[in-house]
Motif scaffolding. Structure first.
Motif, PDB file in Angstrom:
ATOM      1  N   ALA A  76       0.834  -1.201   0.000  1.00  0.00           N
ATOM      2  CA  ALA A  76       0.000   0.000   0.000  1.00  0.00           C
ATOM      3  C   ALA A  76       0.867   1.248   0.000  1.00  0.00           C
ATOM      4  O   ALA A  76       1.886   1.317   0.709  1.00  0.00           O
ATOM      5  N   PRO A  77       0.495   2.250  -0.785  1.00  0.00           N
ATOM      6  CA  PRO A  77       1.254   3.505  -0.788  1.00  0.00           C
ATOM      7  C   PRO A  77       1.015   4.278   0.499  1.00  0.00           C
ATOM      8  O   PRO A  77       0.061   4.005   1.237  1.00  0.00           O
ATOM      9  N   ILE A  78       1.884   5.237   0.769  1.00  0.00           N
ATOM     10  CA  ILE A  78       1.693   6.144   1.894  1.00  0.00           C
ATOM     11  C   ILE A  78       0.978   7.378   1.349  1.00  0.00           C
ATOM     12  O   ILE A  78       1.511   8.086   0.503  1.00  0.00           O
ATOM     13  N   THR A  79      -0.228   7.629   1.800  1.00  0.00           N
ATOM     14  CA  THR A  79      -1.023   8.754   1.326  1.00  0.00           C
ATOM     15  C   THR A  79      -1.121   9.818   2.410  1.00  0.00           C
ATOM     16  O   THR A  79      -0.902   9.542   3.597  1.00  0.00           O
ATOM     17  N   PHE A  80      -1.472  11.022   1.997  1.00  0.00           N
ATOM     18  CA  PHE A  80      -1.646  12.068   3.000  1.00  0.00           C
ATOM     19  C   PHE A  80      -2.765  11.712   3.968  1.00  0.00           C
ATOM     20  O   PHE A  80      -2.679  11.987   5.162  1.00  0.00           O
ATOM     21  N   GLN A  81      -3.823  11.090   3.452  1.00  0.00           N
ATOM     22  CA  GLN A  81      -4.932  10.726   4.332  1.00  0.00           C
ATOM     23  C   GLN A  81      -4.452   9.796   5.442  1.00  0.00           C
ATOM     24  O   GLN A  81      -4.823   9.955   6.610  1.00  0.00           O
ATOM     25  N   ALA A  82      -3.592   8.816   5.075  1.00  0.00           N
ATOM     26  CA  ALA A  82      -3.051   7.904   6.082  1.00  0.00           C
ATOM     27  C   ALA A  82      -2.184   8.650   7.085  1.00  0.00           C
ATOM     28  O   ALA A  82      -2.283   8.431   8.303  1.00  0.00           O
ATOM     29  N   VAL A  83      -1.324   9.543   6.576  1.00  0.00           N
ATOM     30  CA  VAL A  83      -0.460  10.341   7.459  1.00  0.00           C
ATOM     31  C   VAL A  83      -1.318  11.164   8.411  1.00  0.00           C
ATOM     32  O   VAL A  83      -1.077  11.203   9.624  1.00  0.00           O
ATOM     33  N   HIS A  84      -2.327  11.816   7.866  1.00  0.00           N
ATOM     34  CA  HIS A  84      -3.212  12.658   8.664  1.00  0.00           C
ATOM     35  C   HIS A  84      -3.904  11.839   9.756  1.00  0.00           C
ATOM     36  O   HIS A  84      -3.973  12.255  10.918  1.00  0.00           O
ATOM     37  N   GLU A  85      -4.399  10.654   9.401  1.00  0.00           N
ATOM     38  CA  GLU A  85      -5.120   9.839  10.371  1.00  0.00           C
ATOM     39  C   GLU A  85      -4.204   9.364  11.494  1.00  0.00           C
ATOM     40  O   GLU A  85      -4.582   9.366  12.672  1.00  0.00           O
ATOM     41  N   ILE A  86      -2.973   8.942  11.129  1.00  0.00           N
ATOM     42  CA  ILE A  86      -2.029   8.473  12.143  1.00  0.00           C
ATOM     43  C   ILE A  86      -1.687   9.603  13.109  1.00  0.00           C
ATOM     44  O   ILE A  86      -1.741   9.436  14.337  1.00  0.00           O
ATOM     45  N   LEU A  87      -1.341  10.768  12.561  1.00  0.00           N
ATOM     46  CA  LEU A  87      -0.949  11.887  13.407  1.00  0.00           C
ATOM     47  C   LEU A  87      -2.137  12.433  14.200  1.00  0.00           C
ATOM     48  O   LEU A  87      -1.973  12.909  15.327  1.00  0.00           O
ATOM     49  N   ASP A  88      -3.320  12.351  13.620  1.00  0.00           N
ATOM     50  CA  ASP A  88      -4.521  12.784  14.325  1.00  0.00           C
ATOM     51  C   ASP A  88      -4.763  11.909  15.552  1.00  0.00           C
ATOM     52  O   ASP A  88      -5.117  12.408  16.632  1.00  0.00           O
ATOM     53  N   MET A  89      -4.559  10.605  15.398  1.00  0.00           N
ATOM     54  CA  MET A  89      -4.721   9.698  16.532  1.00  0.00           C
ATOM     55  C   MET A  89      -3.648   9.939  17.586  1.00  0.00           C
ATOM     56  O   MET A  89      -3.931   9.887  18.792  1.00  0.00           O
ATOM     57  N   ARG A  90      -2.427  10.233  17.151  1.00  0.00           N
ATOM     58  CA  ARG A  90      -1.369  10.562  18.115  1.00  0.00           C
ATOM     59  C   ARG A  90      -1.754  11.791  18.923  1.00  0.00           C
ATOM     60  O   ARG A  90      -1.557  11.849  20.139  1.00  0.00           O
ATOM     61  N   ALA A  91      -2.305  12.800  18.219  1.00  0.00           N
ATOM     62  CA  ALA A  91      -2.700  14.030  18.903  1.00  0.00           C
ATOM     63  C   ALA A  91      -3.842  13.776  19.882  1.00  0.00           C
ATOM     64  O   ALA A  91      -3.960  14.465  20.894  1.00  0.00           O
TER      65      ALA A  91
END
Length: 237
Positions: A76-91
């Motif tokens: 699977a590619p790394i998409t902005f949506q995935a990045v956003h979701e991961i960092l959103d959960m961290r926050a």
């Protein structure tokens, strides 16, 4: 009473392949977008295609592999949506974990956190630094005495590892992270939950900005994509 020792759990071929391929994806030994040849993997592990197929189904469920109809598999590619979701959960969970750690951490917990922070002073490559960061933040989650928070933190850092190894060198921020983490441990030791939560929230905010900036600089994201998917915009439904 029987002295027989319990048998070790049996690891199936599918489980072994799943665990190994997952680790290779996380470490970017299989790069985002790379084609995975089931027949080649079966030969490498000396198994039939059936356990490979089962492992790929599990990896697809994890969001790490895309099943291509009649043509195999792709990482699977790394998409902005995935990045956003991961960092959103961290926050979302990071500050709460820090707040709870200030409430429940023992002197032994604090000593362990300080030991991990000291590792930032050592020469670290990107993989080693990511492991130090993972241990530190998962240790804070453990201090919260919330097993589900620990499991979620571990899962998020698994996904972050792939992103960071693929595109981002956080070693340039090692000194900054050491200072932030020292301040965070100080707050936890004093039992100041609100201070600990605020430090962690700011740390995550700065890290998020750095990640997005680096992805744009490296050409993996565009300003338009970030703007469209930013919180409160059309892509954040």
């Amino acid at each position: 009473m029987s002295n027989r020792q319990p048998h070790a759990p049996v690891v199936t071929a599918s489980e072994r392949i799943y665990a190994t391929i997952r680790q290779r994806i996380m470490r970017c030994e299989f790069a985002p977008g790379a084609k995975l040849d089931a027949a080649e993997i079966a030969r490498e592990y000396e198994v039939s295609k059936t356990p490979v197929r089962d492992a790929m189904q599990r990896l697809a469920a994890d969001g790490l592999v895309i099943i291509l109809p009649r043509s195999g598999y792709r990482v699977a590619p790394i998409t902005f949506q995935a990045v956003h979701e991961i960092l959103d959960m961290r926050a979302a969970i990071g500050p709460h974990a820090a707040r709870q750690a200030a409430r429940y951490a023992t002197p032994e917990d604090v000593a362990e956190l300080r030991r991990i922070v000291r590792e930032y002073a050592e020469p670290l490559d990107i993989g080693a630094m990511q492991q130090v960061a993972r241990r530190f933040h998962v240790a804070i989650a453990r201090c919260s005495r919330n097993a589900r928070m620990v499991a979620l933190s571990e899962s998020l850092f698994d996904e972050l590892e792939r992103l960071l190894r693929f595109a981002i060198d956080f070693t340039v921020k090692a000194g900054e992270h050491s200072d932030e983490h020292t301040a965070l441990v100080d707050a936890i030791e004093k039992g100041d939950g609100e201070r600990a939560a605020a430090i962690e929230a700011e740390h995550i905010r700065r890290s998020r900005e750095f990640v997005i900036e680096r992805l744009i600089t490296l050409g993996y994201l565009t300003q338009g994509e970030v703007g469209f998917n930013a919180p409160g915009r059309g892509g954040d439904q």
